[in-house]
Write a protein that holds these residues in place. Structure first.
Motif, PDB file in Angstrom:
ATOM      1  N   PRO A 210       0.797  -1.227   0.000  1.00 55.45           N
ATOM      2  CA  PRO A 210       0.000   0.000   0.000  1.00 55.45           C
ATOM      3  C   PRO A 210       0.834   1.283   0.000  1.00 55.45           C
ATOM      4  CG  PRO A 210      -0.906  -1.570   1.570  1.00 55.45           C
ATOM      5  CD  PRO A 210       0.422  -2.112   1.123  1.00 55.45           C
ATOM      6  N   CYS A 211       2.106   1.192   0.362  1.00 55.40           N
ATOM      7  CA  CYS A 211       2.969   2.379   0.277  1.00 55.40           C
ATOM      8  C   CYS A 211       3.029   2.906  -1.148  1.00 55.40           C
ATOM      9  CB  CYS A 211       4.391   2.036   0.736  1.00 55.40           C
ATOM     10  SG  CYS A 211       4.598   1.833   2.516  1.00 55.40           S
ATOM     11  N   LEU A 212       2.842   2.001  -2.130  1.00 54.69           N
ATOM     12  CA  LEU A 212       2.978   2.393  -3.536  1.00 54.69           C
ATOM     13  C   LEU A 212       1.689   2.272  -4.341  1.00 54.69           C
ATOM     14  CD1 LEU A 212       6.442   0.807  -4.478  1.00 54.69           C
ATOM     15  CD2 LEU A 212       5.955   3.161  -3.783  1.00 54.69           C
ATOM     16  N   ILE A 213       0.811   1.326  -3.965  1.00 56.21           N
ATOM     17  CA  ILE A 213      -0.368   1.100  -4.819  1.00 56.21           C
ATOM     18  C   ILE A 213      -1.679   1.359  -4.076  1.00 56.21           C
ATOM     19  CG2 ILE A 213       0.851  -0.469  -6.363  1.00 56.21           C
ATOM     20  CD1 ILE A 213      -0.615  -2.810  -4.988  1.00 56.21           C
ATOM     21  N   GLY A 214      -1.594   2.162  -3.023  1.00 56.88           N
ATOM     22  CA  GLY A 214      -2.801   2.629  -2.354  1.00 56.88           C
ATOM     23  C   GLY A 214      -3.694   1.536  -1.807  1.00 56.88           C
ATOM     24  N   ASP A 215      -4.993   1.668  -2.061  1.00 61.18           N
ATOM     25  CA  ASP A 215      -5.948   0.743  -1.456  1.00 61.18           C
ATOM     26  C   ASP A 215      -6.227  -0.483  -2.319  1.00 61.18           C
ATOM     27  OD1 ASP A 215      -7.465   1.812  -3.492  1.00 61.18           O
ATOM     28  OD2 ASP A 215      -9.216   2.253  -2.246  1.00 61.18           O
ATOM     29  N   GLN A 216      -5.407  -0.740  -3.320  1.00 60.39           N
ATOM     30  CA  GLN A 216      -5.635  -1.924  -4.158  1.00 60.39           C
ATOM     31  C   GLN A 216      -5.542  -3.229  -3.362  1.00 60.39           C
ATOM     32  OE1 GLN A 216      -4.093  -1.797  -8.278  1.00 60.39           O
ATOM     33  NE2 GLN A 216      -3.601   0.354  -7.946  1.00 60.39           N
ATOM     34  N   PRO A 217      -4.593  -3.377  -2.428  1.00 59.17           N
ATOM     35  CA  PRO A 217      -4.616  -4.584  -1.583  1.00 59.17           C
ATOM     36  C   PRO A 217      -5.899  -4.677  -0.747  1.00 59.17           C
ATOM     37  CG  PRO A 217      -2.451  -3.593  -1.538  1.00 59.17           C
ATOM     38  CD  PRO A 217      -3.348  -2.611  -2.240  1.00 59.17           C
ATOM     39  N   LYS A 218      -6.375  -3.540  -0.240  1.00 62.12           N
ATOM     40  CA  LYS A 218      -7.616  -3.527   0.545  1.00 62.12           C
ATOM     41  C   LYS A 218      -8.802  -3.941  -0.322  1.00 62.12           C
ATOM     42  CE  LYS A 218     -10.297  -2.411   4.085  1.00 62.12           C
ATOM     43  NZ  LYS A 218     -10.380  -3.270   5.285  1.00 62.12           N
ATOM     44  N   GLN A 219      -8.827  -3.486  -1.572  1.00 62.58           N
ATOM     45  CA  GLN A 219      -9.895  -3.877  -2.484  1.00 62.58           C
ATOM     46  C   GLN A 219      -9.891  -5.389  -2.691  1.00 62.58           C
ATOM     47  OE1 GLN A 219     -10.102  -1.662  -6.219  1.00 62.58           O
ATOM     48  NE2 GLN A 219      -9.125   0.094  -5.237  1.00 62.58           N
ATOM     49  N   LEU A 220      -8.704  -5.972  -2.817  1.00 65.05           N
ATOM     50  CA  LEU A 220      -8.584  -7.422  -2.984  1.00 65.05           C
ATOM     51  C   LEU A 220      -9.108  -8.146  -1.751  1.00 65.05           C
ATOM     52  CD1 LEU A 220      -7.639 -10.066  -4.242  1.00 65.05           C
ATOM     53  CD2 LEU A 220      -5.297  -9.502  -3.530  1.00 65.05           C
ATOM     54  N   PHE A 221      -8.691  -7.695  -0.580  1.00 65.74           N
ATOM     55  CA  PHE A 221      -9.154  -8.304   0.667  1.00 65.74           C
ATOM     56  C   PHE A 221     -10.676  -8.242   0.760  1.00 65.74           C
ATOM     57  CE2 PHE A 221     -10.542  -7.873   5.074  1.00 65.74           C
ATOM     58  CZ  PHE A 221      -9.996  -9.014   5.646  1.00 65.74           C
ATOM     59  N   ASP A 222     -11.241  -7.077   0.478  1.00 64.06           N
ATOM     60  CA  ASP A 222     -12.690  -6.910   0.575  1.00 64.06           C
ATOM     61  C   ASP A 222     -13.428  -7.802  -0.417  1.00 64.06           C
ATOM     62  OD1 ASP A 222     -12.374  -5.067   2.591  1.00 64.06           O
ATOM     63  OD2 ASP A 222     -12.648  -3.303   1.310  1.00 64.06           O
ATOM     64  N   ALA A 223     -12.882  -7.932  -1.618  1.00 65.92           N
ATOM     65  CA  ALA A 223     -13.537  -8.769  -2.635  1.00 65.92           C
ATOM     66  C   ALA A 223     -13.580 -10.231  -2.202  1.00 65.92           C
ATOM     67  CB  ALA A 223     -12.808  -8.634  -3.971  1.00 65.92           C
ATOM     68  N   VAL A 224     -12.487 -10.710  -1.611  1.00 64.94           N
ATOM     69  CA  VAL A 224     -12.460 -12.095  -1.118  1.00 64.94           C
ATOM     70  C   VAL A 224     -13.482 -12.272  -0.011  1.00 64.94           C
ATOM     71  CG1 VAL A 224     -11.083 -13.855   0.059  1.00 64.94           C
ATOM     72  CG2 VAL A 224     -10.051 -12.490  -1.770  1.00 64.94           C
ATOM     73  N   LYS A 225     -13.502 -11.351   0.939  1.00 63.38           N
ATOM     74  CA  LYS A 225     -14.408 -11.468   2.080  1.00 63.38           C
ATOM     75  C   LYS A 225     -15.877 -11.361   1.655  1.00 63.38           C
ATOM     76  CE  LYS A 225     -11.194 -12.340   4.837  1.00 63.38           C
ATOM     77  NZ  LYS A 225     -11.037 -13.748   5.275  1.00 63.38           N
ATOM     78  N   GLN A 226     -16.131 -10.642   0.562  1.00 65.22           N
ATOM     79  CA  GLN A 226     -17.499 -10.509   0.057  1.00 65.22           C
ATOM     80  C   GLN A 226     -17.904 -11.667  -0.851  1.00 65.22           C
ATOM     81  OE1 GLN A 226     -17.210  -6.648  -1.770  1.00 65.22           O
ATOM     82  NE2 GLN A 226     -17.014  -5.584   0.200  1.00 65.22           N
ATOM     83  N   GLY A 227     -16.954 -12.585  -1.080  1.00 67.72           N
ATOM     84  CA  GLY A 227     -17.247 -13.750  -1.898  1.00 67.72           C
ATOM     85  C   GLY A 227     -17.310 -13.476  -3.391  1.00 67.72           C
TER      86      GLY A 227
END
Length: 296
Positions: A210-227
């Protein structure tokens, strides 16, 4: 404590002027992580070059991070010391400054057996009430702990409550989940395994990305958790080459070069680490452009 999501790792900026840590720039890095919607911040890990800091610098970074974050998200302090005595000293300091958790990896010169590892963690636990994340990273620390043994420590050591697994072996995560009947939280520490790990039930992902690509890792995490499997897969493959690149290039060097390319921060890693080559910087610039994290 309940901890899940993206645990962001700041790099440690240095100043040639003061020949030490640049705390003002560290604040900039922390703001970048908070803007990236990380769920916790973990100071003094590999990306933070903790092994290359003096005792004074280590304490500076730990204290400043806790104070600057100011309760916005939990702060985890990394503890990786050769001796139990030194690890206890660091753990006590983390507690004194108000950290929420410590992440302990058993740094080793001699090959430690399980009895030695158990007493190391137990001694740290007895010295501070902070929750402990057991961190298995044999490539860096020279110690490889099995899922069964780490779960034995979670069961037998009062403050040991979660695991960070960084071997790159997805089967270990499956074993942690299976042996604990899904009751012990575990975190992915291997960037290019993020999708597999989160799908396998990981509570979160520890990353400096996230230091370089912002919330893209968070988007991935959320997508997995949302199925949302298709969205998660698309987000992961979008990031995959970048995630692999920062690991193989060296986290500290890659992130510092990336921040410089983005015009956010200048600075190099501490020797013997070297900055990225011109060729590697060009590759990183292209990746960041493709990820829409830099102007073309």
């Amino acid at each position: 404590m309940n901890l899940s999501g993206i645990i962001g790792y700041p790099i440690t900026p240095f100043s040639d002027l003061i020949k030490g840590v640049d705390l003002e720039k560290l604040g900039i890095v922390i703001d970048i992580l908070l803007d990236a919607k990380v769920d916790a911040i973990a100071a003094l890990g590999s990306a933070g070059e903790a092994a290359y800091l003096t005792k004074f610098e280590w304490e500076q970074v730990a204290k400043y991070t806790v104070k600057y974050v100011d309760g916005k998200v939990p702060v985890v302090i990394g503890v990786a010391e050769l001796t139990t005595e030194q690890a206890i000293e660091r753990a006590k300091y983390a507690h004194a400054i108000g950290a929420d958790m410590i992440m302990v990896s058993p740094f080793s010169y001699y090959k430690l057996n399980e009895a030695e590892l158990f007493q190391h963690y137990e001694s740290i636990s007895n010295a501070t009430p902070l929750p402990i994340m057991i961190y298995n990273n044999p490539a860096t620390c020279g110690v490889d702990m099995s899922p069964k043994f780490m779960l034995t420590m979670v069961d037998g050591i009062k403050n040991a409550c979660m695991i960070k697994e960084s071997t790159g072996d997805i089967q270990r995560m499956h074993k942690i989940h299976k042996l604990s009947k899904g009751k012990v939280p575990f975190f992915n520490g291997c960037n290019h395994m993020a999708l597999e790990a989160l799908t396998a039930g990981a509570s979160g992902w520890c990353t400096t990305a996230p230091c370089l690509i912002g919330d893209q890792p968070k988007q991935l995490f959320d997508a997995v958790k949302q199925g949302d499997k298709d969205k998660a897969q698309a987000l992961f493959y979008q990031q995959y080459e970048f995630l692999e690149f920062i690991v193989t290039s060296g986290l500290a060097a890659a992130v510092k070069s990336g921040l410089s390319i983005q015009g956010k921060l200048d600075g190099e890693p501490r020797k013997p680490l070297l900055p990225l080559t011109k060729s590697a910087q060009k590759t990183l610039r292209n990746m960041l452009t493709e990820l829409d994290c830099i102007k073309a």
